[in-house]
Design a protein around this motif. Structure first.
Motif, PDB file in Angstrom:
ATOM      1  N   ALA A 124       0.829  -1.206   0.000  1.00 55.51           N
ATOM      2  CA  ALA A 124       0.000   0.000   0.000  1.00 55.51           C
ATOM      3  C   ALA A 124       0.864   1.255   0.000  1.00 55.51           C
ATOM      4  CB  ALA A 124      -0.932  -0.011   1.214  1.00 55.51           C
ATOM      5  N   SER A 125       1.939   1.224   0.786  1.00 50.65           N
ATOM      6  CA  SER A 125       2.842   2.376   0.852  1.00 50.65           C
ATOM      7  C   SER A 125       4.089   2.163   0.006  1.00 50.65           C
ATOM      8  CB  SER A 125       3.229   2.636   2.318  1.00 50.65           C
ATOM      9  OG  SER A 125       4.119   3.723   2.437  1.00 50.65           O
ATOM     10  N   ASP A 126       4.595   0.939  -0.005  1.00 50.93           N
ATOM     11  CA  ASP A 126       5.865   0.633  -0.685  1.00 50.93           C
ATOM     12  C   ASP A 126       5.647  -0.448  -1.735  1.00 50.93           C
ATOM     13  OD1 ASP A 126       8.542   0.464  -1.316  1.00 50.93           O
ATOM     14  OD2 ASP A 126       9.051  -0.782   0.410  1.00 50.93           O
ATOM     15  N   ASP A 127       5.403  -0.114  -3.008  1.00 52.68           N
ATOM     16  CA  ASP A 127       5.426   1.240  -3.541  1.00 52.68           C
ATOM     17  C   ASP A 127       4.193   1.469  -4.415  1.00 52.68           C
ATOM     18  OD1 ASP A 127       6.697   3.807  -4.247  1.00 52.68           O
ATOM     19  OD2 ASP A 127       7.288   2.874  -6.109  1.00 52.68           O
ATOM     20  N   LYS A 128       3.215   0.556  -4.332  1.00 56.64           N
ATOM     21  CA  LYS A 128       2.097   0.631  -5.261  1.00 56.64           C
ATOM     22  C   LYS A 128       1.258   1.882  -5.040  1.00 56.64           C
ATOM     23  CE  LYS A 128       1.793  -4.378  -6.035  1.00 56.64           C
ATOM     24  NZ  LYS A 128       0.990  -5.614  -5.828  1.00 56.64           N
ATOM     25  N   GLY A 129       0.972   2.202  -3.783  1.00 55.32           N
ATOM     26  CA  GLY A 129       0.194   3.406  -3.516  1.00 55.32           C
ATOM     27  C   GLY A 129       0.910   4.658  -3.974  1.00 55.32           C
ATOM     28  N   GLN A 130       2.197   4.704  -3.735  1.00 52.88           N
ATOM     29  CA  GLN A 130       2.985   5.866  -4.146  1.00 52.88           C
ATOM     30  C   GLN A 130       3.064   5.970  -5.675  1.00 52.88           C
ATOM     31  OE1 GLN A 130       4.419   7.884  -1.415  1.00 52.88           O
ATOM     32  NE2 GLN A 130       6.149   6.648  -0.768  1.00 52.88           N
ATOM     33  N   LEU A 131       3.309   4.835  -6.330  1.00 55.67           N
ATOM     34  CA  LEU A 131       3.371   4.809  -7.786  1.00 55.67           C
ATOM     35  C   LEU A 131       2.070   5.336  -8.389  1.00 55.67           C
ATOM     36  CD1 LEU A 131       4.546   1.708  -9.843  1.00 55.67           C
ATOM     37  CD2 LEU A 131       2.374   2.780 -10.324  1.00 55.67           C
ATOM     38  N   MET A 132       0.952   4.902  -7.814  1.00 52.82           N
ATOM     39  CA  MET A 132      -0.335   5.272  -8.398  1.00 52.82           C
ATOM     40  C   MET A 132      -0.723   6.721  -8.128  1.00 52.82           C
ATOM     41  SD  MET A 132      -1.425   2.865 -10.287  1.00 52.82           S
ATOM     42  CE  MET A 132      -3.126   3.348 -10.549  1.00 52.82           C
ATOM     43  N   THR A 133      -0.085   7.393  -7.164  1.00 53.56           N
ATOM     44  CA  THR A 133      -0.375   8.828  -7.013  1.00 53.56           C
ATOM     45  C   THR A 133      -0.011   9.574  -8.286  1.00 53.56           C
ATOM     46  OG1 THR A 133       1.798   9.249  -5.987  1.00 53.56           O
ATOM     47  CG2 THR A 133      -0.067   8.840  -4.494  1.00 53.56           C
ATOM     48  N   PHE A 134       1.111   9.205  -8.886  1.00 47.17           N
ATOM     49  CA  PHE A 134       1.537   9.881 -10.108  1.00 47.17           C
ATOM     50  C   PHE A 134       0.638   9.498 -11.279  1.00 47.17           C
ATOM     51  CE2 PHE A 134       4.080  10.500 -13.930  1.00 47.17           C
ATOM     52  CZ  PHE A 134       4.612  11.765 -13.713  1.00 47.17           C
ATOM     53  N   VAL A 135       0.334   8.208 -11.403  1.00 51.64           N
ATOM     54  CA  VAL A 135      -0.508   7.763 -12.513  1.00 51.64           C
ATOM     55  C   VAL A 135      -1.881   8.423 -12.435  1.00 51.64           C
ATOM     56  CG1 VAL A 135      -1.621   5.759 -13.580  1.00 51.64           C
ATOM     57  CG2 VAL A 135       0.729   5.579 -12.723  1.00 51.64           C
ATOM     58  N   GLU A 136      -2.445   8.510 -11.235  1.00 51.11           N
ATOM     59  CA  GLU A 136      -3.761   9.120 -11.088  1.00 51.11           C
ATOM     60  C   GLU A 136      -3.723  10.624 -11.347  1.00 51.11           C
ATOM     61  OE1 GLU A 136      -6.526   7.639 -10.955  1.00 51.11           O
ATOM     62  OE2 GLU A 136      -5.865   5.600 -10.509  1.00 51.11           O
ATOM     63  N   ALA A 137      -2.624  11.281 -11.025  1.00 46.79           N
ATOM     64  CA  ALA A 137      -2.493  12.698 -11.364  1.00 46.79           C
ATOM     65  C   ALA A 137      -2.497  12.880 -12.875  1.00 46.79           C
ATOM     66  CB  ALA A 137      -1.217  13.266 -10.751  1.00 46.79           C
ATOM     67  N   CYS A 138      -1.791  11.994 -13.576  1.00 44.96           N
ATOM     68  CA  CYS A 138      -1.788  12.042 -15.043  1.00 44.96           C
ATOM     69  C   CYS A 138      -3.185  11.789 -15.594  1.00 44.96           C
ATOM     70  CB  CYS A 138      -0.803  11.018 -15.602  1.00 44.96           C
ATOM     71  SG  CYS A 138       0.935  11.385 -15.264  1.00 44.96           S
ATOM     72  N   ARG A 139      -3.909  10.863 -14.994  1.00 48.61           N
ATOM     73  CA  ARG A 139      -5.251  10.528 -15.461  1.00 48.61           C
ATOM     74  C   ARG A 139      -6.180  11.743 -15.348  1.00 48.61           C
ATOM     75  NH1 ARG A 139      -6.735   5.432 -15.601  1.00 48.61           N
ATOM     76  NH2 ARG A 139      -5.408   4.943 -13.807  1.00 48.61           N
ATOM     77  N   ALA A 140      -6.124  12.413 -14.196  1.00 49.09           N
ATOM     78  CA  ALA A 140      -6.981  13.579 -14.003  1.00 49.09           C
ATOM     79  C   ALA A 140      -6.627  14.689 -14.978  1.00 49.09           C
ATOM     80  CB  ALA A 140      -6.872  14.066 -12.560  1.00 49.09           C
ATOM     81  N   TYR A 141      -5.346  14.894 -15.174  1.00 44.93           N
ATOM     82  CA  TYR A 141      -4.894  15.927 -16.107  1.00 44.93           C
ATOM     83  C   TYR A 141      -5.411  15.632 -17.520  1.00 44.93           C
ATOM     84  CZ  TYR A 141      -1.781  19.981 -16.171  1.00 44.93           C
ATOM     85  OH  TYR A 141      -1.289  21.249 -16.194  1.00 44.93           O
ATOM     86  N   LYS A 142      -5.286  14.354 -17.922  1.00 49.67           N
ATOM     87  CA  LYS A 142      -5.733  13.954 -19.260  1.00 49.67           C
ATOM     88  C   LYS A 142      -7.254  14.082 -19.384  1.00 49.67           C
ATOM     89  CE  LYS A 142      -4.810  11.852 -23.290  1.00 49.67           C
ATOM     90  NZ  LYS A 142      -4.666  10.392 -23.336  1.00 49.67           N
ATOM     91  N   ASP A 143      -7.987  13.681 -18.353  1.00 46.91           N
ATOM     92  CA  ASP A 143      -9.445  13.759 -18.392  1.00 46.91           C
ATOM     93  C   ASP A 143      -9.926  15.193 -18.583  1.00 46.91           C
ATOM     94  OD1 ASP A 143      -9.616  11.042 -18.024  1.00 46.91           O
ATOM     95  OD2 ASP A 143     -10.157  11.149 -15.897  1.00 46.91           O
ATOM     96  N   VAL A 144      -9.272  16.131 -17.915  1.00 46.87           N
ATOM     97  CA  VAL A 144      -9.727  17.521 -17.943  1.00 46.87           C
ATOM     98  C   VAL A 144      -9.265  18.251 -19.198  1.00 46.87           C
ATOM     99  CG1 VAL A 144      -9.516  19.759 -16.782  1.00 46.87           C
ATOM    100  CG2 VAL A 144      -9.949  17.689 -15.442  1.00 46.87           C
TER     101      VAL A 144
END
Length: 462
Positions: A124-144
């Protein structure tokens, strides 16, 4: 485009983003155990599919071990903005001892805690949750906006928790494809709750091991006690010679390449929210025991160490066996800072020991050598100050450049192999229990981590 619209999208989609993370967490991608080889393949496939859903040209790349995931996506049509390389790892540590987990480590749960909601699962913390913070930021940026603000290469490995044996060969073979302007890494923690942090330096590592041999066989202590040289006594004498009474390492030339912390960085550390009392008392200490001339945080982040990690010899069973053992063994490690050279330091440590050997003693050194220099980031680059300002805006608190007491070799490899400076921004907390039972990632870390990366992307592209 308004950044506020991207942030609003992140807030609105948090439940969906959390469920996506849960899907990745359900995959038991334990890299060190061959029984989970297929699961590591599944995790890589999951990430490829998720990146492709964003329009990223992503592929699973084979290695002699677990696969790499590499993806590319362009930024604005006018080609403006930097080229960023984002690194993370999808593999996780083993879950043993399983009986200490309060829930199935691969059945992620959203649970209440003293920290609010937490995501409880291995990785959850090391490292999948951290990795997905960046991917989800990209997703939101692309969606908008319909596009990302700059060109991005995604680079995920599956062997970080097992020594990354495939990483260096893969990077060397694919150096042109992995080239970028700067690397981003999300595999670190915040210096204190609510204090956004950018790691500006990581200590390097040197490992060594030696065996002292005295008599050719174990001896009866009644026959040879007195005239016989005891290798355990000899190795104890050698070990006590490593440090002086102030905590400094007494090996000649040990501090070559060590630099003092600049005043402006030291001021940030002094106000970063680090709780020395909690740091020490949480493990049973009442005071620091390193170099007396330096405060605790400087000892942890910016000073080198020489530690004894293992010491053994003689009879180890129940009861007593009155022998003078033939051999004694020692494992040691050094944490390196600044410009310390691990190969040169190894020679100095070995000379220190060999110069002090008593007659009738021989020494054998381990030949399976490991050593990596410290990684010092070039925080004078404008990207670092842009990222610090973006993090400060998100957390409503000045972000700080911190050090790290541990080692993250990938940062050094980016510099050595790809010529890239690395920016390490993470949102883990010290109590996340990474590598331990009941690992968790605060839901607020996940949420604000996504928002933070959106702000950083916007600032770097601006």
């Amino acid at each position: 485009m308004s950044l506020s619209a991207v942030l609003a999208r992140i807030d609105d989609q948090l439940p969906t983003a959390t469920e996506r993370l849960m899907g990745l967490l359900r995959i038991p991608s334990i890299s060190t155990d061959p029984a989970y080889r297929d699961a590591c393949q599944d995790a890589a496939d999951w990430l490829v599919a998720d990146l492709q859903s964003l329009g990223v040209k992503a592929e699973k790349r084979p290695t002699p071990g677990h696969p790499m995931v590499v993806g590319h996506i362009d930024g604005p049509s006018d080609g403006t903005g930097p080229h960023l390389l984002f690194y993370g790892h999808y593999d996780v540590q083993p879950v043993d001892p399983l009986e200490l987990w309060n829930s199935d480590p691969f059945d992620p749960q959203l649970q209440d805690s003293d920290h609010g909601k937490v995501i409880r699962a291995r990785g959850a913390s090391d490292d999948k949750g951290q990795l997905m913070t960046f991917v989800e930021a990209c997703r939101a940026y692309k969606d908008v906006t319909g596009a990302l603000p700059c060109k991005i290469t995604f680079f995920f490995e599956g062997e970080e928790e097992s020594g990354s044996p495939s990483l260096i060969p893969f990077m060397r073979e694919n150096a042109d494809e992995l080239s970028a302007d700067i690397a981003l890494i999300c595999d670190t923690s915040m210096v204190a709750p609510g204090v956004p942090s950018i790691a500006s330096q990581l200590r390097g590592m040197l490992k060594d091991e030696f065996t002292i041999t005295g008599p050719r066989i174990d001896l009866h202590s009644g026959h040879y006690g007195g005239p016989g040289l005891n290798p355990l006594r000899e190795i104890s004498r050698l070990i006590t010679s490593f440090h002086d009474e102030t905590g400094r390492v007494a090996v000649e030339g040990f501090y070559e390449g060590v630099h003092e912390v600049p005043d402006d960085l030291l001021r940030q550390w002094e106000t970063c929210g680090f709780d020395e009392h909690a740091y020490l008392t949480s493990v049973g200490y009442t005071q620091p025991h390193g170099e007396k001339a330096y405060p605790t945080l400087v000892q942890q982040w910016a000073r080198p160490t020489l530690e004894i990690n293992g010491l053994w010899g003689g009879y180890q069973g129940a009861g007593s066996k009155t022998v003078i053992p033939s051999k004694a063994h020692c494992k040691l490690t050094c944490r390196l800072v600044g410009d310390m050279d691990p190969d040169a330091l190894r020679a100095k440590v070995r000379k220190h020991v060999e110069d002090r050997l008593s007659p009738d003693v021989t020494i054998a050194w381990d030949q399976d050598l490991e050593g990596s220099p410290a990684a010092v980031m070039n925080i004078d680059r404008p990207e670092f100050e842009k990222a610090r300002a973006a993090l400060s805006d998100e957390w409503a608190r000045e972000a700080v450049f911190t050090g790290m007491g541990g080692s993250i070799p990938i940062a050094g490899y980016f510099k050595e192999i790809l010529g890239l400076d690395a920016m390490l921004i993470g949102f883990a907390q010290e109590d996340d229990a990474i590598h331990s039972p009941n690992e968790k990632y605060n839901l607020s870390s996940f949420h604000k981590g996504i928002r933070s990366w959106a702000r950083v992307l916007d600032a770097l592209a601006g």
